[in-house]
Scaffold this active site. Structure first.
Site, PDB file in Angstrom:
ATOM      1  N   SER A  15      11.805  -8.552  -4.521  1.00 28.97           N
ATOM      2  CA  SER A  15      10.706  -9.207  -5.239  1.00 28.97           C
ATOM      3  C   SER A  15      10.685 -10.726  -5.106  1.00 28.97           C
ATOM      4  O   SER A  15      10.044 -11.410  -5.882  1.00 28.97           O
ATOM      5  CB  SER A  15      10.740  -8.822  -6.722  1.00 28.97           C
ATOM      6  N   THR A  16      11.360 -11.261  -4.082  1.00 28.86           N
ATOM      7  CA  THR A  16      11.301 -12.707  -3.882  1.00 28.86           C
ATOM      8  C   THR A  16      10.053 -13.121  -3.107  1.00 28.86           C
ATOM      9  O   THR A  16       9.764 -14.307  -2.979  1.00 28.86           O
ATOM     10  CB  THR A  16      12.545 -13.216  -3.129  1.00 28.86           C
ATOM     11  N   ILE A  19       4.643  -8.084  -1.639  1.00 31.23           N
ATOM     12  CA  ILE A  19       4.165  -7.140  -2.645  1.00 31.23           C
ATOM     13  C   ILE A  19       5.110  -7.109  -3.838  1.00 31.23           C
ATOM     14  O   ILE A  19       4.675  -7.035  -4.991  1.00 31.23           O
ATOM     15  CB  ILE A  19       4.006  -5.735  -2.024  1.00 31.23           C
ATOM     16  N   GLY A  20       6.417  -7.174  -3.591  1.00 31.74           N
ATOM     17  CA  GLY A  20       7.373  -7.155  -4.701  1.00 31.74           C
ATOM     18  C   GLY A  20       7.176  -8.312  -5.649  1.00 31.74           C
ATOM     19  O   GLY A  20       7.238  -8.141  -6.880  1.00 31.74           O
ATOM     20  N   SER A 141       3.654   4.134   1.454  1.00 34.89           N
ATOM     21  CA  SER A 141       2.638   3.582   2.348  1.00 34.89           C
ATOM     22  C   SER A 141       1.747   4.704   2.829  1.00 34.89           C
ATOM     23  O   SER A 141       2.177   5.863   2.908  1.00 34.89           O
ATOM     24  CB  SER A 141       3.303   2.908   3.553  1.00 34.89           C
ATOM     25  N   TYR A 154       9.448   3.799  10.808  1.00 33.54           N
ATOM     26  CA  TYR A 154       8.954   3.316   9.514  1.00 33.54           C
ATOM     27  C   TYR A 154       8.179   4.421   8.798  1.00 33.54           C
ATOM     28  O   TYR A 154       8.398   4.685   7.612  1.00 33.54           O
ATOM     29  CB  TYR A 154       8.055   2.095   9.732  1.00 33.54           C
TER      30      TYR A 154
END
Length: 265
Positions: A15-16, A19-20, A141, A154
């Site tokens: 979250s730095t 989206i986070g 996703s 992915y």
């Protein structure tokens, strides 16, 4: 509509930025205390400073740790034994032709994108069950359903997240804990912006909106919005599903994909 998360604690992995970061910001606005997670204290503190500048009343706190490893998860859980809300957002992506993906890449993607959420959910969900309230969200996703040929490894991890999310929802059914996955489509995060700039090298095009629309037209032509989603648009869905208002939503795969997926179920 009850969106109040005052008195609740949350952990948003990765979250730095991207989206986070947007999810952390949205949860802070709803009143939650939010653990900001990254691998280094420097990046975490920089993100916290930015969040405090944007929302002086918010309560972000540091949750440093590499959640891609079992040791990193153990250390983080030891420092932060309980949370009410867990958002499994940490993830990596990389375009690479299938025949050029070595075993090490398959394992690395699985460890980062899947096992981080498995380990953290295994650590935190029992406490939520014991308290009779909790939220677990996996940031998957549309690529988990629409496997992208340019990065099959992915897509595989995102399909796995959908399976884990549904299975965990079944496991905690009737306890007051909900488990859901959110499926963003192409989203204008920092990582995607850099990816598009690299793809556009030599073309002379620098406008991110134009680059995004071109990418969507060429690579996600079924999109109904014809553009990249914003980080905030994805965060809005996550904030809702973490709130008391979403108490009857569990085991779901919630799309913020701009209509890329054509199936109606």
């Amino acid at each position: 509509m009850d969106m109040n998360l005052k008195g609740r604690s949350a952990l948003v992995t990765g979250s730095t930025g991207g989206i986070g970061y947007g999810i952390a910001k949205a949860l802070l606005e709803l009143g939650a205390r939010v653990g900001i997670n990254g691998r280094t204290a420097q990046r975490v503190e920089a993100a916290i400073a930015r969040l405090r500048a944007e929302n002086p009343a918010g309560e972000p706190f540091a949750a440093v740790g590499d959640v891609a490893t079992a040791e990193g998860v153990d250390a983080l859980v030891a420092a932060l034994p309980d949370v009410d809300i867990l958002v499994n957002n940490t993830g990596i992506f990389e375009p690479k032709p299938f025949f050029e993906i070595p075993d090490a890449d398959w394992q690395r993607f699985f460890d980062v994108n899947v096992m981080s959420g498995v380990r953290l959910s295994r650590a935190y969900a029992p406490g939520m069950v014991a308290r009779g309230w909790g939220r677990v969200v996996f940031i998957a996703s549309e690529s988990g359903i629409n496997i992208p040929v340019e990065m099959v490894h992915y897509g595989m991890t995102k399909t796995a997240q959908l399976a884990v999310s549904r299975g965990l929802a079944e496991t905690v059914s009737g306890t007051g804990v909900t488990v859901n996955s959110v499926l963003p489509g192409p989203t204008l995060s920092e990582g995607v912006a850099e990816f598009m700039k690299q793809m556009a090298k030599g073309s002379g095009e620098a406008d991110l909106d134009a680059l995004g629309r071109k990418f969507v037209a060429e690579h996600r032509p079924t999109s109904l919005i014809g553009r990249l989603a914003s980080v905030e648009e994805v965060a809005n869905m996550v904030a809702y599903v973490c709130s008391p208002a979403a108490s009857a939503t569990s085991g779901a795969a919630l799309r913020v994909d701009g209509g890329v997926l054509r199936n109606i179920a």
